[in-house]
Design an enzyme around this catalytic site. Structure first.
Site, PDB file in Angstrom:
ATOM      1  N   CYS A 138       0.866   4.694  24.040  1.00 61.45           N
ATOM      2  CA  CYS A 138       0.417   6.064  23.742  1.00 61.45           C
ATOM      3  C   CYS A 138      -0.942   6.373  24.371  1.00 61.45           C
ATOM      4  CB  CYS A 138       0.360   6.287  22.240  1.00 61.45           C
ATOM      5  SG  CYS A 138       1.962   6.050  21.453  1.00 61.45           S
ATOM      6  N   HIS A 187      -4.360  12.143  20.610  1.00 63.29           N
ATOM      7  CA  HIS A 187      -2.949  11.761  20.751  1.00 63.29           C
ATOM      8  C   HIS A 187      -2.213  12.233  19.495  1.00 63.29           C
ATOM      9  CE1 HIS A 187       0.684   9.567  20.924  1.00 63.29           C
ATOM     10  NE2 HIS A 187       0.337   8.664  20.030  1.00 63.29           N
ATOM     11  N   ASN A 241       5.887  12.571  18.292  1.00 64.70           N
ATOM     12  CA  ASN A 241       5.034  11.704  19.104  1.00 64.70           C
ATOM     13  C   ASN A 241       5.720  11.470  20.454  1.00 64.70           C
ATOM     14  OD1 ASN A 241       3.605   9.614  20.250  1.00 64.70           O
ATOM     15  ND2 ASN A 241       3.496   8.376  18.390  1.00 64.70           N
TER      16      ASN A 241
HETATM   17  N1  ACO Z   1      12.782   9.234   5.394  1.00 64.32           N
HETATM   18  C1  ACO Z   1      12.723   8.931   4.091  1.00 64.32           C
HETATM   19  N2  ACO Z   1      12.125   7.834   3.623  1.00 64.32           N
HETATM   20  C2  ACO Z   1      11.568   6.996   4.506  1.00 64.32           C
HETATM   21  C3  ACO Z   1      11.600   7.246   5.875  1.00 64.32           C
HETATM   22  C4  ACO Z   1      12.239   8.414   6.311  1.00 64.32           C
HETATM   23  N3  ACO Z   1      12.312   8.747   7.615  1.00 64.32           N
HETATM   24  N4  ACO Z   1      10.956   6.250   6.511  1.00 64.32           N
HETATM   25  C5  ACO Z   1      10.533   5.401   5.568  1.00 64.32           C
HETATM   26  N5  ACO Z   1      10.912   5.842   4.358  1.00 64.32           N
HETATM   27  C6  ACO Z   1      10.660   5.233   3.053  1.00 64.32           C
HETATM   28  C7  ACO Z   1      10.422   3.745   3.156  1.00 64.32           C
HETATM   29  O1  ACO Z   1      11.649   3.056   3.227  1.00 64.32           O
HETATM   30  C8  ACO Z   1       9.656   3.472   1.888  1.00 64.32           C
HETATM   31  O2  ACO Z   1      10.589   3.404   0.847  1.00 64.32           O
HETATM   32  P1  ACO Z   1      10.402   2.310  -0.332  1.00 64.32           P
HETATM   33  O3  ACO Z   1       9.090   2.675  -0.976  1.00 64.32           O
HETATM   34  O4  ACO Z   1      11.598   2.529  -1.175  1.00 64.32           O
HETATM   35  O5  ACO Z   1      10.354   0.998   0.375  1.00 64.32           O
HETATM   36  C9  ACO Z   1       8.842   4.747   1.681  1.00 64.32           C
HETATM   37  O6  ACO Z   1       9.468   5.750   2.499  1.00 64.32           O
HETATM   38  C10 ACO Z   1       7.384   4.628   2.072  1.00 64.32           C
HETATM   39  O7  ACO Z   1       7.322   3.973   3.313  1.00 64.32           O
HETATM   40  P2  ACO Z   1       5.966   3.681   3.987  1.00 64.32           P
HETATM   41  O8  ACO Z   1       6.200   2.979   5.278  1.00 64.32           O
HETATM   42  O9  ACO Z   1       5.015   3.065   3.013  1.00 64.32           O
HETATM   43  O10 ACO Z   1       5.460   5.154   4.269  1.00 64.32           O
HETATM   44  P3  ACO Z   1       4.079   5.607   4.818  1.00 64.32           P
HETATM   45  O11 ACO Z   1       3.440   6.498   3.854  1.00 64.32           O
HETATM   46  O12 ACO Z   1       3.277   4.469   5.360  1.00 64.32           O
HETATM   47  O13 ACO Z   1       4.515   6.479   6.061  1.00 64.32           O
HETATM   48  C11 ACO Z   1       4.629   6.347   8.437  1.00 64.32           C
HETATM   49  C12 ACO Z   1       5.224   5.907   7.124  1.00 64.32           C
HETATM   50  C13 ACO Z   1       4.795   7.842   8.568  1.00 64.32           C
HETATM   51  C14 ACO Z   1       5.367   5.655   9.575  1.00 64.32           C
HETATM   52  C15 ACO Z   1       3.118   5.967   8.442  1.00 64.32           C
HETATM   53  O14 ACO Z   1       2.960   4.617   8.165  1.00 64.32           O
HETATM   54  C16 ACO Z   1       2.463   6.280   9.738  1.00 64.32           C
HETATM   55  O15 ACO Z   1       2.199   7.426  10.020  1.00 64.32           O
HETATM   56  N6  ACO Z   1       2.143   5.257  10.538  1.00 64.32           N
HETATM   57  C17 ACO Z   1       1.613   5.447  11.877  1.00 64.32           C
HETATM   58  C18 ACO Z   1       2.669   5.066  12.788  1.00 64.32           C
HETATM   59  C19 ACO Z   1       2.713   5.886  14.026  1.00 64.32           C
HETATM   60  O16 ACO Z   1       2.406   7.053  14.078  1.00 64.32           O
HETATM   61  N7  ACO Z   1       3.179   5.221  15.042  1.00 64.32           N
HETATM   62  C20 ACO Z   1       3.381   5.846  16.277  1.00 64.32           C
HETATM   63  C21 ACO Z   1       3.069   4.941  17.392  1.00 64.32           C
HETATM   64  S1  ACO Z   1       1.393   4.486  17.377  1.00 64.32           S
HETATM   65  C22 ACO Z   1       0.608   5.812  17.654  1.00 64.32           C
HETATM   66  O17 ACO Z   1       1.105   6.695  18.301  1.00 64.32           O
HETATM   67  C23 ACO Z   1      -0.727   5.933  17.117  1.00 64.32           C
END
Ligand code: ACO
Length: 325
Positions: free
Chosen positions: A112, A252, A282
């Site tokens: 990214c 980004h 993204n």
């Molecule tokens: N729909 C519904 N539920 C979901 C989904 C979905 N698409 N995805 C995950 N869940 C569930 C999980 O299974 C989990 O359920 P559980 O509690 O029963 O186990 C629950 O939601 C919470 O999951 P978390 O992973 O804790 O959710 P979080 O609040 O951390 O959000 C996210 C996840 C959005 C991916 C967050 O961690 C994030 O924004 N991370 C950054 C990642 C990113 O942007 N990466 C891109 C590449 S790097 C970059 O560009 C910077």
């Protein structure tokens, strides 16, 4: 002498995939995706439409905006991790599609952060006097590297491309500084394990979904906010600016919570921040040049404005760049 942005362009594929469409593919829902990421829809490349196609259209638009022909370009650098082939570089395909026969071309693989790494490469090249004009492109078709059975990742990404034309010019406008960083100790928090030398192509690897993106979202989130904040402060400080001096912050566009948390730590107001993640998701290396192009076309960039760019991605890689418009 500075590398000035004299033209911008972008392109996203026609097909739009909404969160409601995703509800039919994996166990997710619109509200979860919007609350956690801010993403409402993303664009998906058509069958037969590749990263080089998106890149070439964005580049052509940037060339048109600059009033240049492809033959006037000396260098093409493409930031991508979802190129047409493992090799050769997608930049070579783009060079041929544009007919930029006087340019040499290569890809930069910095996930990214790819566009900021590519921009710094092209800036160094122009400042060294090795050429006069460069095309810098960020382009991805992430839809082809996603595991569409994994709701944790497939809802986050989209396809698209953005491009800028850089020209070496006298004066105050242009790239002022770039700070680039890498920490290779966290590869497995965000990567595509196969198919490369570690996991060569195999039916077993395909069954284990190795040729698709794997991510530990929570960990990535923490690093992204911390590093984008630190690098933004550092590049501003080096150039003698404060956050209040920034006219537009184009981070980004990974997800809204990363952007808001970073902006809050930098004490930037909403008016200082450009956000379009809701429309595209993204698009990795493409998010910043797409946003620059949109900001330009919306009239949000005026001559003399101070522009702060910041990115974080797999590797880990991250960077901050200051541009005087
Ligand atoms: N729909 C519904 N539920 C979901 C989904 C979905 N698409 N995805 C995950 N869940 C569930 C999980 O299974 C989990 O359920 P559980 O509690 O029963 O186990 C629950 O939601 C919470 O999951 P978390 O992973 O804790 O959710 P979080 O609040 O951390 O959000 C996210 C996840 C959005 C991916 C967050 O961690 C994030 O924004 N991370 C950054 C990642 C990113 O942007 N990466 C891109 C590449 S790097 C970059 O560009 C910077």
């Amino acid at each position: 002498m500075k590398s000035r942005i004299i033209g911008t362009g972008s392109y996203t594929p026609e097909k739009v995939l909404t969160n409601y469409d995703l509800e039919k593919i994996v166990d997710t829902n619109h509200d979860w995706i919007v609350t956690r990421t801010g993403i409402e829809e993303r664009h998906i490349a058509a069958e037969g439409e590749f990263t080089s196609d998106l890149a070439a259209i964005a580049a052509k638009r940037a060339l048109d905006a600059a009033g240049l022909s492809a033959e006037e370009i000396d260098l093409i650098v493409v930031g991508t991790i979802t190129g047409d082939y493992p090799w050769p570089a997608t930049a070579c395909v783009v060079q041929a599609k544009l007919g930029a026969k006087n340019a040499y071309a290569y890809d930069v693989s910095a996930a990214c952060s790819g566009f900021l790494f590519a921009l710094a490469n092209a800036d160094d090249y122009l400042i060294a006097g090795r050429g006069k004009k460069a095309l810098v492109i960020g382009a991805e078709t992430f839809s082809r590297s996603l595991d569409w059975t994994d709701r944790n990742t497939c809802v986050l990404f989209g396809d698209g491309a953005g491009a800028v034309v850089l020209e070496a010019q006298d004066g105050d406008a242009g790239v002022l500084a770039s700070h680039l960083h890498t920490d290779g100790n966290h590869i497995e928090l965000l990567y595509q394990p196969g198919f490369g030398a570690v996991y060569p192509a195999s039916a077993e690897g395909l069954e284990k979904r190795l040729p698709y993106l794997k991510m530990q979202g929570n960990e990535v989130y923490k690093f992204a906010v911390r590093m984008m904040t630190e690098v933004s402060k550092a590049v501003l400080k080096e150039q003698g600016f404060r956050c209040a001096d920034v006219d537009l912050f184009i981070p980004h566009q990974a997800n809204i919570r990363i952007l808001e948390a970073t902006a809050k730590r930098l004490k930037l107001t909403d008016d200082q921040c450009f956000i379009n993640v809701q429309k595209y998701g993204n698009t990795s290396a493409a998010t910043i040049p797409i946003a620059i192009d949109e900001a330009q076309r919306e009239g949000r960039l005026k001559e003399g404005n101070l522009l702060l760019l910041a990115a974080f991605g797999g590797g880990f890689t991250w960077g901050g760049t200051l541009v005087r418009w």
